[in-house]
Design a protein around this motif. Structure first.
Motif, PDB file in Angstrom:
ATOM      1  N   ARG A  93      50.831  38.270  52.129  1.00 14.20           N
ATOM      2  CA  ARG A  93      50.111  37.045  52.412  1.00 14.20           C
ATOM      3  C   ARG A  93      50.152  36.174  51.173  1.00 14.20           C
ATOM      4  N   THR A  94      50.499  34.922  51.370  1.00 16.40           N
ATOM      5  CA  THR A  94      50.619  33.990  50.256  1.00 16.40           C
ATOM      6  C   THR A  94      49.588  32.893  50.407  1.00 16.40           C
ATOM      7  N   SER A  95      48.876  32.611  49.335  1.00 15.10           N
ATOM      8  CA  SER A  95      47.895  31.522  49.323  1.00 15.10           C
ATOM      9  C   SER A  95      48.278  30.558  48.237  1.00 15.10           C
ATOM     10  N   TRP A  96      48.216  29.264  48.534  1.00 10.71           N
ATOM     11  CA  TRP A  96      48.490  28.285  47.496  1.00 10.71           C
ATOM     12  C   TRP A  96      47.348  27.294  47.457  1.00 10.71           C
ATOM     13  N   LEU A  97      46.976  26.897  46.253  1.00  7.85           N
ATOM     14  CA  LEU A  97      45.859  26.000  46.034  1.00  7.85           C
ATOM     15  C   LEU A  97      46.344  24.747  45.354  1.00  7.85           C
ATOM     16  N   CYS A  98      45.831  23.615  45.772  1.00  8.40           N
ATOM     17  CA  CYS A  98      46.282  22.366  45.188  1.00  8.40           C
ATOM     18  C   CYS A  98      45.132  21.385  45.083  1.00  8.40           C
ATOM     19  N   ARG A 100      45.774  43.840  50.088  1.00  5.74           N
ATOM     20  CA  ARG A 100      45.063  42.732  49.446  1.00  5.74           C
ATOM     21  C   ARG A 100      45.122  42.809  47.928  1.00  5.74           C
ATOM     22  N   ARG A 101      46.183  43.377  47.405  1.00  5.91           N
ATOM     23  CA  ARG A 101      46.366  43.415  45.958  1.00  5.91           C
ATOM     24  C   ARG A 101      47.394  42.361  45.554  1.00  5.91           C
ATOM     25  N   LEU A 102      47.111  41.693  44.477  1.00  3.95           N
ATOM     26  CA  LEU A 102      47.972  40.608  44.023  1.00  3.95           C
ATOM     27  C   LEU A 102      49.288  41.164  43.495  1.00  3.95           C
ATOM     28  N   ARG A 103      50.412  40.646  44.018  1.00  2.96           N
ATOM     29  CA  ARG A 103      51.736  41.088  43.604  1.00  2.96           C
ATOM     30  C   ARG A 103      52.549  39.992  42.927  1.00  2.96           C
ATOM     31  N   LEU A 104      52.160  38.736  43.103  1.00  3.55           N
ATOM     32  CA  LEU A 104      52.921  37.642  42.508  1.00  3.55           C
ATOM     33  C   LEU A 104      51.987  36.474  42.254  1.00  3.55           C
ATOM     34  N   VAL A 105      52.091  35.908  41.074  1.00  6.15           N
ATOM     35  CA  VAL A 105      51.285  34.743  40.717  1.00  6.15           C
ATOM     36  C   VAL A 105      52.093  33.893  39.742  1.00  6.15           C
ATOM     37  N   ASN A 106      51.944  32.585  39.839  1.00  9.58           N
ATOM     38  CA  ASN A 106      52.690  31.711  38.942  1.00  9.58           C
ATOM     39  C   ASN A 106      51.804  31.243  37.787  1.00  9.58           C
ATOM     40  N   VAL A 131      49.974  29.574  43.173  1.00  5.26           N
ATOM     41  CA  VAL A 131      50.461  30.396  44.277  1.00  5.26           C
ATOM     42  C   VAL A 131      50.106  31.847  44.007  1.00  5.26           C
ATOM     43  N   PHE A 132      49.513  32.505  45.003  1.00  3.17           N
ATOM     44  CA  PHE A 132      49.138  33.912  44.900  1.00  3.17           C
ATOM     45  C   PHE A 132      49.719  34.650  46.097  1.00  3.17           C
ATOM     46  N   THR A 133      50.397  35.762  45.871  1.00  2.00           N
ATOM     47  CA  THR A 133      50.967  36.573  46.939  1.00  2.00           C
ATOM     48  C   THR A 133      50.341  37.961  46.893  1.00  2.00           C
ATOM     49  N   LEU A 181      42.835  30.811  37.181  1.00  2.00           N
ATOM     50  CA  LEU A 181      41.906  31.931  37.016  1.00  2.00           C
ATOM     51  C   LEU A 181      41.578  32.217  35.564  1.00  2.00           C
ATOM     52  N   GLY A 182      42.300  31.579  34.650  1.00  2.00           N
ATOM     53  CA  GLY A 182      42.002  31.740  33.240  1.00  2.00           C
ATOM     54  C   GLY A 182      42.355  33.097  32.672  1.00  2.00           C
ATOM     55  N   GLN A 183      43.349  33.786  33.279  1.00  5.11           N
ATOM     56  CA  GLN A 183      43.759  35.102  32.800  1.00  5.11           C
ATOM     57  C   GLN A 183      45.276  35.206  32.869  1.00  5.11           C
ATOM     58  N   PRO A 184      45.873  36.009  31.987  1.00  3.87           N
ATOM     59  CA  PRO A 184      47.333  36.180  32.028  1.00  3.87           C
ATOM     60  C   PRO A 184      47.759  37.029  33.216  1.00  3.87           C
ATOM     61  N   MET A 185      49.068  36.953  33.524  1.00  3.14           N
ATOM     62  CA  MET A 185      49.596  37.653  34.698  1.00  3.14           C
ATOM     63  C   MET A 185      49.373  39.155  34.637  1.00  3.14           C
ATOM     64  N   ASP A 186      49.562  39.767  33.456  1.00  2.00           N
ATOM     65  CA  ASP A 186      49.455  41.223  33.373  1.00  2.00           C
ATOM     66  C   ASP A 186      48.056  41.728  33.685  1.00  2.00           C
ATOM     67  N   LYS A 187      47.040  40.864  33.550  1.00  2.00           N
ATOM     68  CA  LYS A 187      45.674  41.262  33.894  1.00  2.00           C
ATOM     69  C   LYS A 187      45.300  40.918  35.326  1.00  2.00           C
ATOM     70  N   LEU A 188      46.141  40.134  35.984  1.00  2.00           N
ATOM     71  CA  LEU A 188      45.856  39.733  37.360  1.00  2.00           C
ATOM     72  C   LEU A 188      46.570  40.604  38.378  1.00  2.00           C
ATOM     73  N   LEU A 189      47.825  40.960  38.100  1.00  2.00           N
ATOM     74  CA  LEU A 189      48.613  41.725  39.068  1.00  2.00           C
ATOM     75  C   LEU A 189      47.977  43.074  39.345  1.00  2.00           C
ATOM     76  N   GLY A 190      47.917  43.423  40.615  1.00  2.00           N
ATOM     77  CA  GLY A 190      47.335  44.703  41.016  1.00  2.00           C
ATOM     78  C   GLY A 190      45.870  44.623  41.378  1.00  2.00           C
ATOM     79  N   ARG A 191      45.219  43.534  41.053  1.00  2.00           N
ATOM     80  CA  ARG A 191      43.807  43.383  41.398  1.00  2.00           C
ATOM     81  C   ARG A 191      43.673  42.884  42.830  1.00  2.00           C
TER      82      ARG A 191
END
Length: 218
Positions: free
Chosen positions: A213-218, A146-152, A139-141, A159-169
């Motif tokens: 905007r929230t996107s979820w992939l399954c 269009r900057r990422l604010r929430l990820v599980n 789940v990506f919010t 994405l193969g990266q930790p949350m602290d490197k993903l948020l804000g991108r």
């Protein structure tokens, strides 16, 4: 905002109050002073009583002014604290049998309501994060920029990266820009370089709102 010429000479609330009190007591002061100085009294009595009258008038006018101004300043400070998110401050003297007390009571009630709402929001956010951390759906919010604010956790693994490197991108940086180019709830297939051979093409759906905007992939 710039003040106009008339606003520069407009009395403040406490200034108006002071002049109204002076207007109320001025006739009595003038009459008493005239009787005192035009009557058959010694100079000592005249000066003594004049000083006493002026001292009492000035003291009570100042006390009345402070009695009105200080509660207003208290309410201003309380509202400023609420605006800044501090809901722990309460006003003393709040009661239902007094006009000023009713206002302070409403301010205290507002602060308690906001405190409960914020606590509920924290609990809901904590529950949401717990649920998101446990589900196996990525789940990506994103915010309106269009900057990422929430990820599980599943999104981190995807994405193969930790949350602290993903948020804000941005979505472009994360390879999720295609989520913005499809209609709402339209299926979309995205391909990632999987860390696990079993991970390949993913189905995507999105939920849009005015705020995020929230996107979820399954």
């Amino acid at each position: 905002m710039r003040r106009g010429p008339k606003d520069r000479y407009r009395f403040s609330h406490q200034g108006k109050l002071t002049w109204l009190i002076l207007g109320a007591v001025a006739p009595a002061l003038i009459i008493v002073t005239l009787i005192l100085w035009l009557g058959d009294f010694s100079a000592k009595v005249q000066w003594t009583l004049t000083i006493v009258i002026i001292a009492f008038a000035a003291g009570f006018i100042s006390a009345a002014r402070d009695h009105v101004v200080h509660p207003l300043q208290t309410m201003s400070n309380l509202l400023a604290a609420l605006r800044e998110g501090d809901y722990s401050i309460r006003a003393r003297g709040a009661r239902a049998d007094d006009a000023l007390g009713e206002v302070l009571l409403e301010v205290n009630t507002l602060g308690e309501t906001l405190r409960v709402q914020r606590l509920g929001a924290f609990e809901a956010t904590a529950l949401l994060r717990t649920i998101m951390a446990e589900i196996e759906v990525a789940v990506f919010t994103f915010d309106p920029d269009r900057r990422l604010r929430l990820v599980n956790r599943a999104g981190e693994n995807l994405l193969g990266q930790p949350m602290d490197k993903l948020l804000g991108r941005t979505a472009d940086d994360l390879g999720l820009a295609a989520c913005y180019d499809v209609d709402e709830d339209e299926p979309l297939t995205l391909s990632f370089l999987p860390a696990d051979p079993g991970v390949g093409a993913w189905g995507e759906a999105r939920s849009a709102s005015t705020a995020c905007r929230t996107s979820w992939l399954c």
